[in-house]
Design a protein around this motif. Sequence first.
Motif, PDB file in Angstrom:
ATOM      1  N   ALA A  81       0.817  -1.218   0.000  1.00  0.00           N
ATOM      2  CA  ALA A  81       0.000   0.000   0.000  1.00  0.00           C
ATOM      3  C   ALA A  81       0.854   1.273   0.000  1.00  0.00           C
ATOM      4  CB  ALA A  81      -0.962   0.000   1.180  1.00  0.00           C
ATOM      5  N   SER A  82       1.944   1.287   0.759  1.00  0.00           N
ATOM      6  CA  SER A  82       2.787   2.489   0.779  1.00  0.00           C
ATOM      7  C   SER A  82       3.511   2.658  -0.559  1.00  0.00           C
ATOM      8  CB  SER A  82       3.778   2.459   1.941  1.00  0.00           C
ATOM      9  OG  SER A  82       4.652   1.362   1.828  1.00  0.00           O
ATOM     10  N   ASP A  83       3.929   1.543  -1.176  1.00  0.00           N
ATOM     11  CA  ASP A  83       4.556   1.612  -2.501  1.00  0.00           C
ATOM     12  C   ASP A  83       3.553   2.130  -3.536  1.00  0.00           C
ATOM     13  OD1 ASP A  83       6.956   0.612  -1.561  1.00  0.00           O
ATOM     14  OD2 ASP A  83       6.494  -1.458  -2.111  1.00  0.00           O
ATOM     15  N   PHE A  84       2.302   1.696  -3.408  1.00  0.00           N
ATOM     16  CA  PHE A  84       1.249   2.151  -4.319  1.00  0.00           C
ATOM     17  C   PHE A  84       1.126   3.672  -4.278  1.00  0.00           C
ATOM     18  CE2 PHE A  84      -3.227   3.541  -4.525  1.00  0.00           C
ATOM     19  CZ  PHE A  84      -3.464   3.334  -5.871  1.00  0.00           C
ATOM     20  N   THR A  85       1.070   4.227  -3.071  1.00  0.00           N
ATOM     21  CA  THR A  85       0.940   5.680  -2.917  1.00  0.00           C
ATOM     22  C   THR A  85       2.123   6.399  -3.558  1.00  0.00           C
ATOM     23  OG1 THR A  85      -0.299   5.343  -0.869  1.00  0.00           O
ATOM     24  CG2 THR A  85       0.639   7.535  -1.231  1.00  0.00           C
ATOM     25  N   LEU A  86       3.321   5.884  -3.330  1.00  0.00           N
ATOM     26  CA  LEU A  86       4.534   6.488  -3.886  1.00  0.00           C
ATOM     27  C   LEU A  86       4.556   6.397  -5.411  1.00  0.00           C
ATOM     28  CD1 LEU A  86       7.410   7.685  -3.378  1.00  0.00           C
ATOM     29  CD2 LEU A  86       8.218   5.324  -3.329  1.00  0.00           C
ATOM     30  N   GLU A  87       4.266   5.222  -5.965  1.00  0.00           N
ATOM     31  CA  GLU A  87       4.314   5.029  -7.416  1.00  0.00           C
ATOM     32  C   GLU A  87       3.217   5.815  -8.129  1.00  0.00           C
ATOM     33  OE1 GLU A  87       6.833   3.728  -8.950  1.00  0.00           O
ATOM     34  OE2 GLU A  87       7.751   3.075  -7.077  1.00  0.00           O
ATOM     35  N   LYS A  88       2.049   5.871  -7.527  1.00  0.00           N
ATOM     36  CA  LYS A  88       0.955   6.654  -8.118  1.00  0.00           C
ATOM     37  C   LYS A  88       1.340   8.127  -8.202  1.00  0.00           C
ATOM     38  CE  LYS A  88      -3.117   7.878  -6.120  1.00  0.00           C
ATOM     39  NZ  LYS A  88      -4.423   7.757  -5.485  1.00  0.00           N
ATOM     40  N   ALA A  89       1.981   8.636  -7.158  1.00  0.00           N
ATOM     41  CA  ALA A  89       2.436  10.035  -7.155  1.00  0.00           C
ATOM     42  C   ALA A  89       3.491  10.269  -8.237  1.00  0.00           C
ATOM     43  CB  ALA A  89       2.979  10.406  -5.784  1.00  0.00           C
ATOM     44  N   LYS A  90       4.396   9.308  -8.433  1.00  0.00           N
ATOM     45  CA  LYS A  90       5.426   9.432  -9.472  1.00  0.00           C
ATOM     46  C   LYS A  90       4.796   9.523 -10.858  1.00  0.00           C
ATOM     47  CE  LYS A  90       9.202   6.832  -7.285  1.00  0.00           C
ATOM     48  NZ  LYS A  90      10.018   5.604  -7.404  1.00  0.00           N
ATOM     49  N   VAL A  91       3.837   8.640 -11.127  1.00  0.00           N
ATOM     50  CA  VAL A  91       3.187   8.637 -12.445  1.00  0.00           C
ATOM     51  C   VAL A  91       2.445   9.945 -12.676  1.00  0.00           C
ATOM     52  CG1 VAL A  91       1.396   7.559 -13.863  1.00  0.00           C
ATOM     53  CG2 VAL A  91       3.008   6.132 -12.601  1.00  0.00           C
ATOM     54  N   LYS A  92       1.711  10.393 -11.680  1.00  0.00           N
ATOM     55  CA  LYS A  92       0.959  11.646 -11.833  1.00  0.00           C
ATOM     56  C   LYS A  92       1.895  12.825 -12.069  1.00  0.00           C
ATOM     57  CE  LYS A  92      -3.371  10.419  -9.772  1.00  0.00           C
ATOM     58  NZ  LYS A  92      -4.516  10.897  -9.029  1.00  0.00           N
ATOM     59  N   GLU A  93       3.063  12.805 -11.427  1.00  0.00           N
ATOM     60  CA  GLU A  93       4.043  13.877 -11.631  1.00  0.00           C
ATOM     61  C   GLU A  93       4.580  13.856 -13.065  1.00  0.00           C
ATOM     62  OE1 GLU A  93       6.086  17.240 -10.880  1.00  0.00           O
ATOM     63  OE2 GLU A  93       4.652  16.309  -9.517  1.00  0.00           O
ATOM     64  N   ILE A  94       4.869  12.671 -13.573  1.00  0.00           N
ATOM     65  CA  ILE A  94       5.342  12.553 -14.957  1.00  0.00           C
ATOM     66  C   ILE A  94       4.281  13.063 -15.922  1.00  0.00           C
ATOM     67  CG2 ILE A  94       5.958  10.919 -16.790  1.00  0.00           C
ATOM     68  CD1 ILE A  94       7.252   9.172 -14.561  1.00  0.00           C
ATOM     69  N   LEU A  95       3.034  12.695 -15.685  1.00  0.00           N
ATOM     70  CA  LEU A  95       1.946  13.080 -16.595  1.00  0.00           C
ATOM     71  C   LEU A  95       1.578  14.557 -16.496  1.00  0.00           C
ATOM     72  CD1 LEU A  95      -0.356   9.928 -16.379  1.00  0.00           C
ATOM     73  CD2 LEU A  95       1.269  10.560 -18.170  1.00  0.00           C
ATOM     74  N   LYS A  96       2.063  15.263 -15.471  1.00  0.00           N
ATOM     75  CA  LYS A  96       1.841  16.707 -15.348  1.00  0.00           C
ATOM     76  C   LYS A  96       2.690  17.492 -16.347  1.00  0.00           C
ATOM     77  CE  LYS A  96       0.801  17.228 -10.440  1.00  0.00           C
ATOM     78  NZ  LYS A  96       1.334  17.809  -9.198  1.00  0.00           N
ATOM     79  N   SER A  97       3.683  16.842 -16.915  1.00  0.00           N
ATOM     80  CA  SER A  97       4.617  17.508 -17.820  1.00  0.00           C
ATOM     81  C   SER A  97       3.877  18.235 -18.934  1.00  0.00           C
ATOM     82  CB  SER A  97       5.567  16.473 -18.435  1.00  0.00           C
ATOM     83  OG  SER A  97       6.320  17.056 -19.469  1.00  0.00           O
ATOM     84  N   ASP A  98       4.426  19.371 -19.329  1.00  0.00           N
ATOM     85  CA  ASP A  98       3.828  20.172 -20.408  1.00  0.00           C
ATOM     86  C   ASP A  98       3.839  19.452 -21.753  1.00  0.00           C
ATOM     87  OD1 ASP A  98       3.368  22.209 -18.643  1.00  0.00           O
ATOM     88  OD2 ASP A  98       5.178  23.321 -19.166  1.00  0.00           O
ATOM     89  N   GLN A  99       4.655  18.405 -21.890  1.00  0.00           N
ATOM     90  CA  GLN A  99       4.717  17.713 -23.174  1.00  0.00           C
ATOM     91  C   GLN A  99       3.460  16.895 -23.444  1.00  0.00           C
ATOM     92  OE1 GLN A  99       8.132  15.177 -23.183  1.00  0.00           O
ATOM     93  NE2 GLN A  99       7.265  13.704 -21.774  1.00  0.00           N
ATOM     94  N   TYR A 100       2.699  16.558 -22.395  1.00  0.00           N
ATOM     95  CA  TYR A 100       1.479  15.768 -22.563  1.00  0.00           C
ATOM     96  C   TYR A 100       0.261  16.681 -22.599  1.00  0.00           C
ATOM     97  CZ  TYR A 100       4.548  11.952 -21.242  1.00  0.00           C
ATOM     98  OH  TYR A 100       5.578  11.058 -21.192  1.00  0.00           O
TER      99      TYR A 100
END
Length: 178
Positions: A81-100
């Motif tokens: 569960a703690s890894d899930f929270t961390l990985e979900k945050a990483k993906v959302k941060e990547i997808l925030k990029s202006d390139q998408y």
Amino acid sequence: MKKIVYSALLVFTFILTSCSSKQTLQEYYVANSENPNFISFDLPSSLLNLETANLTEEQRKAAGSLKKLNILAFKKTDENASDFTLEKAKVKEILKSDQYEELMKFNTSFGKATVKYLGKEDSIDEVIIYGDSEEKGFALVRVLGDNMNPAHLMTLIKAVEKSDIDGNQLKMLGNIFK
């Protein structure tokens, strides 16, 4: 000599500052493909059996721009569960990029989903579908192609509906979040 050293130092500084330290989606896929919390696989466009379907010319053109799908899924358990929270945050941060560029957001029976794309409005090279559920985990699907047109996405979906998809090959995808 001082000018050469100064110029070289200036170029080196420019190179270092222009390189982004942010992880790309491709790097994220590669970094987690061997992680036991993730399920990772690629599906070639041939899996959809579009070449044997009775398609219109427009549907054939849309299908011809599709190459493959990369799937990365995190199945949440009590232990990770703690890894899930961390990985979900990483993906959302990547997808925030202006390139998408965001195409749409919607809710499903699984959870919330977002569709983004990489490329120009009339020439998309990658469509990213991200969905997550606090109970089950998240899935990240990269639809890779050449010069995909957003107007053809619905055409492509209709073409897939006409195809004879091999259900056994897609069974793994359906079993991820059971």
